[in-house]
Design an enzyme around this catalytic site. Structure first.
Site, PDB file in Angstrom:
ATOM      1  N   GLU A 156       6.357 -12.179  22.619  1.00 27.50           N
ATOM      2  CA  GLU A 156       5.407 -12.159  21.514  1.00 27.50           C
ATOM      3  C   GLU A 156       6.181 -12.455  20.222  1.00 27.50           C
ATOM      4  O   GLU A 156       7.253 -11.882  20.030  1.00 27.50           O
ATOM      5  CB  GLU A 156       4.723 -10.792  21.395  1.00 27.50           C
ATOM      6  CG  GLU A 156       3.592 -10.831  20.383  1.00 27.50           C
ATOM      7  CD  GLU A 156       2.824  -9.501  20.275  1.00 27.50           C
ATOM      8  OE1 GLU A 156       3.200  -8.525  20.934  1.00 27.50           O
ATOM      9  OE2 GLU A 156       1.857  -9.478  19.515  1.00 27.50           O
TER      10      GLU A 156
ATOM     11  N   MET B   2       7.570  -3.457  23.176  1.00 32.56           N
ATOM     12  CA  MET B   2       6.686  -4.566  23.530  1.00 32.56           C
ATOM     13  C   MET B   2       5.948  -4.274  24.830  1.00 32.56           C
ATOM     14  O   MET B   2       6.541  -3.835  25.819  1.00 32.56           O
ATOM     15  CB  MET B   2       7.535  -5.840  23.649  1.00 32.56           C
ATOM     16  CG  MET B   2       6.738  -7.065  24.010  1.00 32.56           C
ATOM     17  SD  MET B   2       5.502  -7.460  22.751  1.00 32.56           S
ATOM     18  CE  MET B   2       4.233  -8.197  23.773  1.00 32.56           C
ATOM     19  N   GLU B   3       4.638  -4.553  24.802  1.00 31.03           N
ATOM     20  CA  GLU B   3       3.725  -4.112  25.866  1.00 31.03           C
ATOM     21  C   GLU B   3       3.600  -5.058  27.053  1.00 31.03           C
ATOM     22  O   GLU B   3       2.560  -5.053  27.731  1.00 31.03           O
ATOM     23  CB  GLU B   3       2.339  -3.910  25.242  1.00 31.03           C
ATOM     24  CG  GLU B   3       1.613  -5.215  24.815  1.00 31.03           C
ATOM     25  CD  GLU B   3       1.768  -5.573  23.346  1.00 31.03           C
ATOM     26  OE1 GLU B   3       2.747  -5.110  22.717  1.00 31.03           O
ATOM     27  OE2 GLU B   3       0.920  -6.315  22.823  1.00 31.03           O
ATOM     28  N   ASN B   4       4.613  -5.861  27.389  1.00 33.43           N
ATOM     29  CA  ASN B   4       4.523  -6.792  28.523  1.00 33.43           C
ATOM     30  C   ASN B   4       3.879  -6.129  29.736  1.00 33.43           C
ATOM     31  O   ASN B   4       4.193  -4.988  30.062  1.00 33.43           O
ATOM     32  CB  ASN B   4       5.919  -7.261  28.907  1.00 33.43           C
ATOM     33  CG  ASN B   4       6.771  -7.577  27.707  1.00 33.43           C
ATOM     34  OD1 ASN B   4       6.470  -8.488  26.971  1.00 33.43           O
ATOM     35  ND2 ASN B   4       7.803  -6.776  27.476  1.00 33.43           N
TER      36      ASN B   4
ATOM     37  N   HIS C  19       1.551   4.027  22.443  1.00 33.42           N
ATOM     38  CA  HIS C  19       1.053   2.764  21.892  1.00 33.42           C
ATOM     39  C   HIS C  19       1.191   1.627  22.910  1.00 33.42           C
ATOM     40  O   HIS C  19       0.221   0.921  23.200  1.00 33.42           O
ATOM     41  CB  HIS C  19       1.827   2.444  20.605  1.00 33.42           C
ATOM     42  CG  HIS C  19       1.431   1.168  19.949  1.00 33.42           C
ATOM     43  ND1 HIS C  19       0.488   1.110  18.946  1.00 33.42           N
ATOM     44  CD2 HIS C  19       1.824  -0.107  20.160  1.00 33.42           C
ATOM     45  CE1 HIS C  19       0.330  -0.145  18.573  1.00 33.42           C
ATOM     46  NE2 HIS C  19       1.135  -0.912  19.297  1.00 33.42           N
ATOM     47  N   GLU C  20       2.387   1.469  23.447  1.00 36.23           N
ATOM     48  CA  GLU C  20       2.601   0.350  24.381  1.00 36.23           C
ATOM     49  C   GLU C  20       1.785   0.555  25.654  1.00 36.23           C
ATOM     50  O   GLU C  20       1.225  -0.389  26.203  1.00 36.23           O
ATOM     51  CB  GLU C  20       4.084   0.186  24.719  1.00 36.23           C
ATOM     52  CG  GLU C  20       5.007   0.048  23.506  1.00 36.23           C
ATOM     53  CD  GLU C  20       4.567  -0.976  22.490  1.00 36.23           C
ATOM     54  OE1 GLU C  20       3.929  -1.967  22.864  1.00 36.23           O
ATOM     55  OE2 GLU C  20       4.858  -0.785  21.286  1.00 36.23           O
TER      56      GLU C  20
HETATM   57  N1  TRP Z   1       3.219  -6.105  20.172  1.00 37.85           N
HETATM   58  C1  TRP Z   1       4.290  -5.201  19.872  1.00 37.85           C
HETATM   59  C2  TRP Z   1       3.672  -3.853  19.570  1.00 37.85           C
HETATM   60  O1  TRP Z   1       2.818  -3.733  18.755  1.00 37.85           O
HETATM   61  C3  TRP Z   1       5.155  -5.560  18.738  1.00 37.85           C
HETATM   62  C4  TRP Z   1       5.792  -6.879  18.679  1.00 37.85           C
HETATM   63  C5  TRP Z   1       5.285  -8.009  18.215  1.00 37.85           C
HETATM   64  C6  TRP Z   1       7.127  -7.178  18.931  1.00 37.85           C
HETATM   65  N2  TRP Z   1       6.227  -8.991  18.131  1.00 37.85           N
HETATM   66  C7  TRP Z   1       7.362  -8.499  18.557  1.00 37.85           C
HETATM   67  C8  TRP Z   1       8.155  -6.429  19.419  1.00 37.85           C
HETATM   68  C9  TRP Z   1       8.613  -9.073  18.625  1.00 37.85           C
HETATM   69  C10 TRP Z   1       9.405  -7.018  19.511  1.00 37.85           C
HETATM   70  C11 TRP Z   1       9.630  -8.315  19.101  1.00 37.85           C
HETATM   71  O2  TRP Z   1       3.997  -2.876  20.148  1.00 37.85           O
HETATM   72 ZN    ZN Z   2       1.138  -2.929  19.374  1.00 39.59          ZN
END
Ligand code: TRP
Ligand code: ZN
Length: 877
Positions: free
Chosen positions: A127, A269-271, A303-304
């Site tokens: 992301e 990061m929510e992969n 959150h994740e």
């Molecule tokens: N989507 C992630 C969250 O909200 C955050 C995120 C977005 C992120 N871009 C990123 C994390 C780049 C690491 C690197 O939890």
């Molecule tokens: Zn998020």
């Protein structure tokens, strides 16, 4: 000078993707210097797009070795490599299997986007647009595919190899290599792809979903970090149970993996099925983590995990919709944490955070709507506005329609949009349809930037027993949005009688009376509400629980004092105390500017004494109430900020209260000393917070010995750090020996060493800029590690306004130097650090000129990353 200005992407230009990718088959041959990625994409034309649209795949820095279409090698004349790294295929078929083979160099990837190495292990971050740094692909969230991933690597280097979904076989490969395969049954956008491989060890547990499915839970860390994962694991299990209970949402795979990495651009990061976390939000032990760290882990783990439904199963159509997943997921994690601890204290902290970060953003040159209209680099829009204000807007809807309708709305939102990439309208319309309440006006909250200002006026007529409350709203203009319209603002309120008790409320035209809190809706620029049968002249308590992200202005001081003592709503009690103190402090700052002596308002000492007298019932709340309003909060209320003056007044007041209330502060400090074992329940955390708030007053009033004694005797990081940060403000030997002892003890622990850097960067000392420059050159400083870079550069620029804004301009110069050095290494982190330089309009003319000069110096650097270019150029204009 930059010659080619980067392209602006506009929300209005959205067009559906030309091609869809039903399945993706990826094969990685991992090597730090030369990893080979083979991709098989089952492509077909999107029936919703123009049938002659070109087939273009995003790519960035990929070395293409071969491309085949339906088995046949594509000749060079059918392959067009764009200047941006993308790949177009001439004469594309309407459907087919595209196979590409590319080479990438993970160990050379310092941007930490795409596939990179950290401590010899492999990690990905996709992301928002990192997948294109791994393979050629339509790298946009509205292309959702089913992934099969095969990873091959050296057995010794990478005993563990993870990806999304469920495991599907493994085996030997040539030489000392082995392979594993992962299959993710759920279609997903490319930004949720993840791969982790290396010498990792797992902490294992399991969770049984309420429908009886057994889920394997694993946290993957470096060898030696296993003992510090218990809190993260516990938070995960509580998150899973909570989402089932509150939203009826169950986990949807057999396995849930979390990998912790110390080089990471953000929090986590929510992969899908494989969350990747900054170690900061996984690892904790009493000796090494503060209570704040402990709470941060709980929040980020939740959150994740919550993204699995709000973000992954239902995702965003395009990046302008980012708050669709982030605002909603922050709202969900806030509610989770509120349920786990004290709801009132959680709300106070969230509002404090919103005001510290989002309000200034909304009032500065980077102001943008929760749903932006345009961007150059999407990385720059992972902002407090998209996250925190986005969560406030979800909360507005929750308040407006009520919790039961909100739950129905969530069910409907997911039922309608599962496995789809959708827009914010889809969320709002689900809430509207489930509740039967028209929410059209609430779209304005997503589309209009700036913080509305609300004022109230009221009148009581004792003859008719009528009370009229008139509310007005106005939103100041922001960059590119000069005209603002009124927004629907739910105002949760109560009426207090002269003795402080709640009066029953009945609006004209209603036939029932309500007591307790009720919510009125301000929709126009000005609106009056008439309450009938009001027995005595009431005092309105407005914006209970901070029911809307607005600035309520002009409440007179005598009313604030009354509310701070009597209101039944803890948020308004806290808020009124803070507003009262802020108003006194602003007056002191003005007096100081006129060269007058600083007086002292006895009411503040009284408030401290009263707060301490009642602290026993809720120490965490008392701690919040005891802390004076922050420097940023005060600066935000001044026409022209006076960072040095604000700091001096705040310190002066802290010392003065410390002297005047010394005895009672000391008595509380002693009484709050816990002798038993270290505990992290809410009450113990609250007691430590309150005790350290007392210490801050006493030490600022001169009791360095007490701080030193606490530092020397501390058995947990919260107490150690609280004392060290007070010592860091002083000039004597105690400071130097404490900092040296702390460094010696923790030099092997990156996360704790970050704190050592931050404390010095935020210290209140004349020579702090020299110290920050020296720390930048310290052998333990590493610009490449985002946590370390933030711990020094970010902590100084955002956490030490008095010295960042030093009249010499040296603070600005330091920040610009650091941004320029960091940009070629990690443009995303460099761009994020620029923020404080954008506040120049709120500073004096001389400071503003110095700040603009540094922004211009950044802009004059050739080959600036587009993110840093966007931030610096917007900050300047
Ligand atoms: N989507 C992630 C969250 O909200 C955050 C995120 C977005 C992120 N871009 C990123 C994390 C780049 C690491 C690197 O939890
Ligand atoms: Zn998020």
């Amino acid at each position: 000078m930059k010659t080619d200005t980067p392209i602006t992407i506009r929300r209005a230009d959205y067009a559906p993707p030309a091609y869809l990718v039903d399945t993706v088959d990826l094969a990685f041959d991992l090597d730090p210097a030369a990893t080979i990625v083979r991709a098989k994409l089952a492509l077909r034309r999107n029936p919703k797009a123009a049938q002659d649209a070109p087939l273009r795949l995003d790519g960035e820095g990929l070395v293409l070795r071969e491309a085949r279409l339906d088995g046949a090698v594509l000749p060079p004349e059918r392959l067009q490599l764009g200047a941006d790294g993308s790949l177009a295929i001439a004469d594309p078929p309407s459907a087919g299997l595209l196979e590409t083979m590319v080479r990438i160099a993970p160990e050379a990837n310092t941007a930490l986007s795409g596939l990179y190495t950290s401590g010899g292990n492999f990690y990905t971050q996709c992301e928002a647009e990192g997948f294109r740094r791994i393979t050629f692909f339509p790298d946009r969230p509205d292309v959702m595919s089913r992934y099969t991933v095969t990873i091959t690597a050296d057995r010794t280097l990478c005993p563990v190899m993870l990806s999304n979904g469920n495991p599907h076989g493994s085996g030997h490969a040539e030489g000392n290599r082995h392979w594993v395969r992962w299959v993710d049954p759920h279609p997903k956008p490319s930004y949720l792809f993840a791969l982790v491989a290396g010498d990792l060890i797992d902490v294992h547990d399991h969770f049984t979903t309420r429908s009886g499915k057994l889920v394997s839970l694993n946290i993957w860390v470096r060898r030696g970090d296993e003992p510090r994962c218990a809190h993260a694991m516990d938070s995960l299990k509580r998150s899973m149970a909570w989402d089932e209970e509150v939203f009826g949402l169950e986990y949807d795979l057999d396995i849930f993996n979390i990998a912790a990495v110390s080089d990471f651009n953000m929090g986590a990061m929510e992969n899908k099925g494989l969350n990747v976390f900054n170690t900061k939000y996984v690892l904790a032990s009493p000796e090494s983590a503060t209570d704040g760290d402990w709470q941060g882990i709980e929040t980020v783990i939740a959150h994740e995990y919550f993204h699995n439904w709000t973000g992954n199963r239902v995702t965003c159509r395009d990046w302008f919709q980012l708050s669709l997943k982030e605002g909603l997921t922050v709202f969900r994690d806030q509610e989770f944490s509120a349920d786990m601890g004290s709801r009132a204290v959680k709300r106070i902290r969230d509002v404090r955070g919103l005001r510290a970060a989002q309000f200034p953003e909304d009032a500065g040159p980077m102001a943008h709507p929760v749903r932006p209209d345009s961007y150059i680099e999407i990385d720059n829009f992972y902002t407090p506005t998209v996250y925190q204000k986005g969560a406030e807007v979800v909360r507005l809807i929750h308040t407006r329609i009520g919790p039961a309708a909100f739950r129905k709305g969530m069910d409907l939102y997911i039922a309608r949009n599962d496995n789809q990439a959708v827009t914010i309208e889809d969320f709002v319309s689900a809430m509207q349809d489930a509740s039967g309440i028209n929410l059209d006006g609430f779209m304005g909250w997503y589309d209009q930037a700036g913080t509305p200002e609300v004022t109230a006026e009221d009148h009581y007529d004792s003859a008719t027993r009528r009370f009229t409350l008139t509310l007005r709203q106005r939103t100041p203009p922001t960059a590119g949005q000069l005209e603002k319209k009124p927004l629907p603002i739910p105002v949760a309120m109560g009426l207090l009688g002269p003795d402080g008790t709640e009066l029953p409320m009945r609006l004209e035209g209603e036939n029932t009376t309500q007591s307790g809190t009720r919510t009125i809706l301000l929709e126009g620029a000005e609106q009056s509400f008439t309450f009938v049968d009001v027995p005595a002249p009431p005092l309105p308590s407005l914006l209970r629980g901070f029911s809307a992200p607005v600035k309520l202005k002009g409440v007179p001081r005598d009313r604030l004092r009354f509310l701070a003592v009597h209101d039944s709503d803890p948020f308004v009690r806290w808020e009124s105390g803070q507003q009262y103190a802020a108003s006194v402090m602003l007056e002191m700052i003005a007096a100081q500017q006129r060269g007058e002596a600083l007086g002292f308002d006895e009411a503040l000492a009284e408030a401290v004494t009263n707060t301490l007298a009642m602290a026993e019932t809720d120490p965490a709340f008392a701690a919040e109430a005891l802390v004076l309003p922050g420097e940023g909060f005060l600066a935000d209320q001044m026409e022209v900020a006076d960072p040095v003056g604000i700091h001096l007044v705040r310190r002066h007041l802290r010392a003065e209260i410390g002297r005047r209330c010394g005895a009672v502060l000391r008595a509380n400090y002693d009484a709050l000393t816990d002798t038993g074992p270290y505990r992290i329940d809410g009450r113990s955390i609250g007691r430590r917070a309150l005790r350290n708030a007392c210490l801050a007053y006493l030490a600022t009033a001169g009791d360095t010995l007490l701080a030193k004694a606490q530092f020397d005797g501390a058995s947990n990081m919260t107490d150690s750090l609280a004392a060290l940060s007070l010592l860091a403000d002083t000039m004597g030997e105690a400071r130097e020996s404490a900092l040296a002892a702390f460094h010696a003890r923790w030099r092997g622990d990156d996360l704790v060493l970050d704190k050592w850097f931050s404390i010095q960067a935020m210290a209140a000392r004349e020579d702090v800029i020299e110290q920050v420059r020296a720390l930048y050159a310290h052998t333990d400083f590493d610009l490449r590690n985002p946590n370390r870079a933030r711990s020094l550069i970010g902590a100084f620029a955002s956490g030490n306004p008095a010295h960042f804004h030093d009249a010499s301009g040296e603070g600005y110069r330091f920040l610009a130097d650091a941004v320029i050095a960091l940009d070629p290494i990690n443009g995303s982190i460099a761009a994020r650090l620029i923020g404080p330089l954008g506040q120049w309009r709120r500073q004096s003319e001389t400071r503003g000129a110095l700040m603009r000069r540094e922004l211009q110096r950044i802009l004059d650097i050739p080959n600036l990353s587009k993110g840093t270019f966007e931030k610096a150029s917007k900050a300047l204009h």
